[in-house]
Design a protein around this motif. Structure first.
Motif, PDB file in Angstrom:
ATOM      1  N   ASP A  16       0.829  -1.207   0.000  1.00 39.15           N
ATOM      2  CA  ASP A  16       0.000   0.000   0.000  1.00 39.15           C
ATOM      3  C   ASP A  16       0.865   1.259   0.000  1.00 39.15           C
ATOM      4  OD1 ASP A  16      -2.262  -1.557   0.006  1.00 39.15           O
ATOM      5  OD2 ASP A  16      -2.675  -1.283   2.150  1.00 39.15           O
ATOM      6  N   ILE A  17       1.951   1.236   0.743  1.00 37.70           N
ATOM      7  CA  ILE A  17       2.864   2.383   0.793  1.00 37.70           C
ATOM      8  C   ILE A  17       3.474   2.629  -0.577  1.00 37.70           C
ATOM      9  CG2 ILE A  17       5.041   3.233   1.761  1.00 37.70           C
ATOM     10  CD1 ILE A  17       4.251   1.647   4.343  1.00 37.70           C
ATOM     11  N   ILE A  18       3.932   1.563  -1.201  1.00 34.23           N
ATOM     12  CA  ILE A  18       4.541   1.676  -2.529  1.00 34.23           C
ATOM     13  C   ILE A  18       3.524   2.176  -3.548  1.00 34.23           C
ATOM     14  CG2 ILE A  18       5.518   0.333  -4.434  1.00 34.23           C
ATOM     15  CD1 ILE A  18       6.775  -1.470  -2.160  1.00 34.23           C
ATOM     16  N   VAL A  40      -2.994  10.930   6.293  1.00 36.78           N
ATOM     17  CA  VAL A  40      -2.106  11.727   7.143  1.00 36.78           C
ATOM     18  C   VAL A  40      -2.570  11.681   8.593  1.00 36.78           C
ATOM     19  CG1 VAL A  40      -1.374  14.089   7.663  1.00 36.78           C
ATOM     20  CG2 VAL A  40      -1.322  13.257   5.306  1.00 36.78           C
ATOM     21  N   GLU A  41      -3.848  11.807   8.808  1.00 36.81           N
ATOM     22  CA  GLU A  41      -4.379  11.846  10.177  1.00 36.81           C
ATOM     23  C   GLU A  41      -4.391  10.484  10.864  1.00 36.81           C
ATOM     24  OE1 GLU A  41      -7.453  15.427  10.760  1.00 36.81           O
ATOM     25  OE2 GLU A  41      -8.254  13.731   9.630  1.00 36.81           O
ATOM     26  N   HIS A  42      -4.687   9.438  10.123  1.00 34.89           N
ATOM     27  CA  HIS A  42      -4.945   8.153  10.766  1.00 34.89           C
ATOM     28  C   HIS A  42      -3.869   7.097  10.540  1.00 34.89           C
ATOM     29  CE1 HIS A  42      -8.904   9.669  11.733  1.00 34.89           C
ATOM     30  NE2 HIS A  42      -9.055   9.998  10.461  1.00 34.89           N
ATOM     31  N   GLN A  43      -3.250   7.092   9.384  1.00 34.94           N
ATOM     32  CA  GLN A  43      -2.299   6.028   9.067  1.00 34.94           C
ATOM     33  C   GLN A  43      -0.845   6.411   9.332  1.00 34.94           C
ATOM     34  OE1 GLN A  43      -3.375   2.955   8.249  1.00 34.94           O
ATOM     35  NE2 GLN A  43      -5.410   3.816   8.588  1.00 34.94           N
ATOM     36  N   ILE A  44      -0.506   7.650   9.084  1.00 33.70           N
ATOM     37  CA  ILE A  44       0.887   8.075   9.281  1.00 33.70           C
ATOM     38  C   ILE A  44       1.339   7.924  10.738  1.00 33.70           C
ATOM     39  CG2 ILE A  44       2.508  10.021   9.133  1.00 33.70           C
ATOM     40  CD1 ILE A  44       1.846   8.747   6.415  1.00 33.70           C
TER      41      ILE A  44
END
Length: 57
Positions: A16-18, A40-44
């Protein structure tokens, strides 16, 4: 990231990151800013914690 690290930390969503990076760089016209902000709010913050674990081990 090498394959051994990916296997050792399989809880991280490497694919998913890639894929997200590729979208941002190559298909930026398809970016949905609401989705980006949700990431940005939830996964980072989760990813940051996981990366800190990798760096300290």
């Amino acid at each position: 990231m090498d394959e051994a690290t990916r296997q050792n930390y399989s809880a991280i969503q490497w694919r998913d990151i890639i894929d997200f990076r590729n979208l941002l760089v190559h298909e930026y016209f398809r970016i949905d800013l609401q989705i980006v902000w949700a990431i940005v709010e939830h996964q980072i913050p989760i990813l940051k914690s996981q990366i800190n674990t990798i760096l300290t081990s």
